[in-house]
Design a protein around this motif. Structure first.
Motif, PDB file in Angstrom:
ATOM      1  N   SER A 142      -9.602  35.263 -87.817  1.00 34.23           N
ATOM      2  CA  SER A 142     -10.220  36.497 -87.354  1.00 34.23           C
ATOM      3  C   SER A 142     -11.132  37.072 -88.437  1.00 34.23           C
ATOM      4  O   SER A 142     -12.276  37.479 -88.166  1.00 34.23           O
ATOM      5  CB  SER A 142      -9.139  37.525 -86.978  1.00 34.23           C
TER       6      SER A 142
ATOM      7  N   LYS B  70     -14.358  34.910 -88.941  1.00 37.44           N
ATOM      8  CA  LYS B  70     -15.356  35.140 -87.897  1.00 37.44           C
ATOM      9  C   LYS B  70     -16.174  36.393 -88.219  1.00 37.44           C
ATOM     10  O   LYS B  70     -17.405  36.400 -88.078  1.00 37.44           O
ATOM     11  CB  LYS B  70     -14.667  35.289 -86.539  1.00 37.44           C
TER      12      LYS B  70
ATOM     13  N   TYR C  94     -11.551  38.708 -81.934  1.00 34.84           N
ATOM     14  CA  TYR C  94     -11.050  37.326 -81.960  1.00 34.84           C
ATOM     15  C   TYR C  94      -9.923  37.268 -80.929  1.00 34.84           C
ATOM     16  O   TYR C  94      -8.884  37.916 -81.082  1.00 34.84           O
ATOM     17  CB  TYR C  94     -10.529  36.953 -83.349  1.00 34.84           C
TER      18      TYR C  94
END
Length: 618
Positions: A497, A500, A613
């Protein structure tokens, strides 16, 4: 995903499919359905208005109460017709609805208008609480074993009314309209049968309950107190003028026809019940309603008795629908003027003002819980607010005719002027006689609501002033090519997460810092060890927070000289946030990202980007 589909199917079953905006013209009342929906409050009020008069007179006058009850009823009928002619003029002058609120605001000023709006708000909320409580009383009169569940029954009825109204105007009219006509027909039959039974068949009625011995004589104060108690029969008469936009075209003509039908029905039902009460000497008590006693004496415990009780209970419950039809529209008008949250102007999936419906339902349920579904305790709060709005409406219309001096203005001014005088006197009477029974509460709530509405308006004006663009002033030119762009990515744990979010930050800036707030030394040490092992190649800043404040250290760092960004620069904080598919999984997480985002929104020079995410459930 399966659960979401089930929820959508349940929502469609309860509320119906969504409607297009252009379908609104088909979601309005005709005369046949407009009468029961917008008049059910006024029509149903006759079910307990006469009883409220007897509650005042019987303990003092005994048998003589029934004579003076009828006199009080005649005075109330006179006042009703005065209001009928007054509101016909309001319908002609204000086709967009709003009733007392719009009339008072336009002709008397903002404060009187808001006072009328606050009074009407109290009236509508009490309409729901009183009507459903009275309906429950009719049910428990027929089935006494349910008496201990009356609060639960009343709250359940309000929730059912809410669901029905969330389905939309047209569908709610079908659901709640027919019971009103059944009540009118069944009570009409009872009144005619009761009169014929005595004057044609020679029946000699005997009271079910013993009439108390007289302990005093009639006096002006006692009569005025009885009159004030019976004025609850007039609640809801303004709903037709408030809800003109809910009628089909020609809306004003249809509204006036419905208002005329309403006055006729109330005259026949209220006058008839008051007269029959004097013949059958019903005695008010907490275990059985007056209508139940009259029906029992006229029909006995047969099918007609239960039809009367069932239709009475239903119409009392349905009376709440007048508020569900009128209050959301009133609230939308107040909101449109900026004195209530803007959310109340929005129409829901079924083209009703859903937020207003939900607010009305919640407030009414709260009153039912506080007053334990006792109609007798709720009514003193009821009539005061109603007649304050009546008075302000009459005064506003009187000022309008005097100021404009249009065709037939003297006749119109006389009607509204007389209405203003009579309603002012009635407000004083009700306030004086009901003050210690709870009317004083209204004197606190109305000014409080007015102050709240003024504060809301002040806030909206402030927001509009700060956001307004002036045409003659062009925005400052900004050299975007040379402006530096900064990004900060908060980190708690190094995971997919976070990566990203970091990858997104790389697309918007070369000046990236990863920021960690340390509230646990052991967890921070693990993070650094993992960070060094992955060799991300971006500097990480760690700040300790002994009081476990996550946002404060981040904001302080951005504003400090330690950070390269100038105080005029915009810093983008890229926040990673994982999203779970199933709703119940949200309970298992602390949603730190949402909290951090909410706190950072208050900072002027910080932009926030949330990178989701999605966590898939196995």
């Amino acid at each position: 995903m399966e659960l979401k589909l089930r929820v959508l199917k349940l929502g469609k079953l309860l509320f119906g499919k969504s409607l297009k905006t252009e379908d609104l013209k088909n979601e309005k009342f005709n005369i046949f359905w407009g009468l029961p929906i917008l008049s059910s409050d006024a029509i149903s009020s006759v079910a307990y208005a006469g009883e409220e008069i007897l509650w005042v007179l019987v303990p003092i006058l005994g048998l003589m109460s029934y004579k003076y009850m009828f006199y009080a009823a005649i005075c109330i009928v006179f006042l009703m017709f005065l209001l009928f002619f007054s509101y016909r003029q309001t319908i002609d002058s204000y086709p967009n609805g709003g009733g007392s609120y719009i009339v008072a605001k336009d002709n008397l000023g903002v404060i009187p208008g808001l006072t009328a709006g606050a009074a009407l708000s109290i009236d509508y909320i009490l309409t729901v609480a009183v009507s459903t409580s009275a309906g429950t009383a009719a049910i428990t009169s027929a089935v006494p074993s349910l008496l201990k569940y009356k609060v639960l029954i009343t709250a359940s009825l309000i929730i059912l009314m809410t669901l029905g109204n969330l389905r939309g105007i047209r569908e709610s009219s079908r659901i709640f309209g027919i019971p009103t006509y059944l009540f009118i027909i069944s009570v009409g039959i009872m009144i005619v049968t009761g009169i014929v039974k005595i004057y044609v068949l020679g029946y000699n009625p005997h009271p079910i309950y013993k009439i108390p011995e007289a302990t005093g004589d009639i006096g002006i104060f006692l009569f005025l107190k009885a009159f004030a108690s019976g004025c609850t029969a007039l609640t809801g008469i303004e709903a037709v003028s408030n809800g003109i936009p809910n009628f089909r075209e020609p809306s004003q003509k249809n509204a006036k026809i419905v208002l005329g039908l309403l006055a006729t029905v109330v005259l026949l039902i209220f006058g008839g019940l008051s007269y029959v009460s004097t013949l059958y000497h019903a005695v008010p008590n907490s275990s059985e309603t007056v209508i139940s006693q009259i029906a029992s004496q006229i029909f006995g415990q047969n099918i007609m008795y239960f039809i009367i009780q069932i239709t009475t209970a239903i119409i009392l419950i349905m009376a709440a629908n007048t508020a569900f039809a009128g209050y959301p529209l009133l609230l939308a008008l107040i909101s449109k003027d900026g004195f209530a949250p803007r959310q109340f102007t929005k129409r829901g999936k079924r083209l009703g003002f859903s937020n207003g419906i939900l607010l009305l339902s919640a407030a009414a349920c709260l009153l039912v819980l506080i007053f334990k579904s006792e109609t007798h305790l709720l009514l003193p709060l009821y009539a005061v607010g109603v007649f304050i709005s009546f008075t302000l409406s009459q005064c506003g219309m009187f000022i309008k005719w005097i100021r404009e001096k249009g065709p037939s203005w003297k006749r119109k001014a006389f009607i509204n002027g007389l209405g203003a005088i009579v309603t002012i006197i009635t407000v004083i009477i009700i306030g004086a006689t009901k003050f210690f029974h709870g009317a004083w509460i209204v004197g606190i709530i109305i000014p409080s609501l007015v102050i709240i509405m003024l504060r809301i308006k002040k806030h909206y004006i402030s927001v509009a002033t700060q956001l307004k663009l002036k045409i003659n002033i062009k925005p400052k030119e900004i050299d975007f090519a040379n402006q530096k762009r900064y990004a900060i990515v908060p980190i708690d744990t190094l995971n997919k997460s976070f990566l990203k979010a970091l990858n997104y930050a790389r697309t918007i800036s070369d000046n990236i810092i990863v920021f960690h707030v340390s509230v646990d030394d052991e967890a921070t040490e693990k993070l650094l060890k993992k960070w060094n092992a992955y060799n991300v190649g971006i500097p990480i800043v760690i700040k300790k927070s002994p009081y476990r404040n996550l946002v404060g250290p981040l904001v302080s760092f951005i504003k400090s000289e330690e950070y390269a960004a100038d105080h005029k620069d915009i810093v983008t904080v890229v926040i990673p946030q994982f999203v779970v598919e199933k709703w119940w999984c949200n309970i298992l997480h602390n949603h730190t990202a949402l909290f951090v985002k909410g706190m950072l929104l208050k900072e002027r020079n910080i932009a926030i980007v949330t990178i989701p995410y999605i966590i898939e459930e196995e």
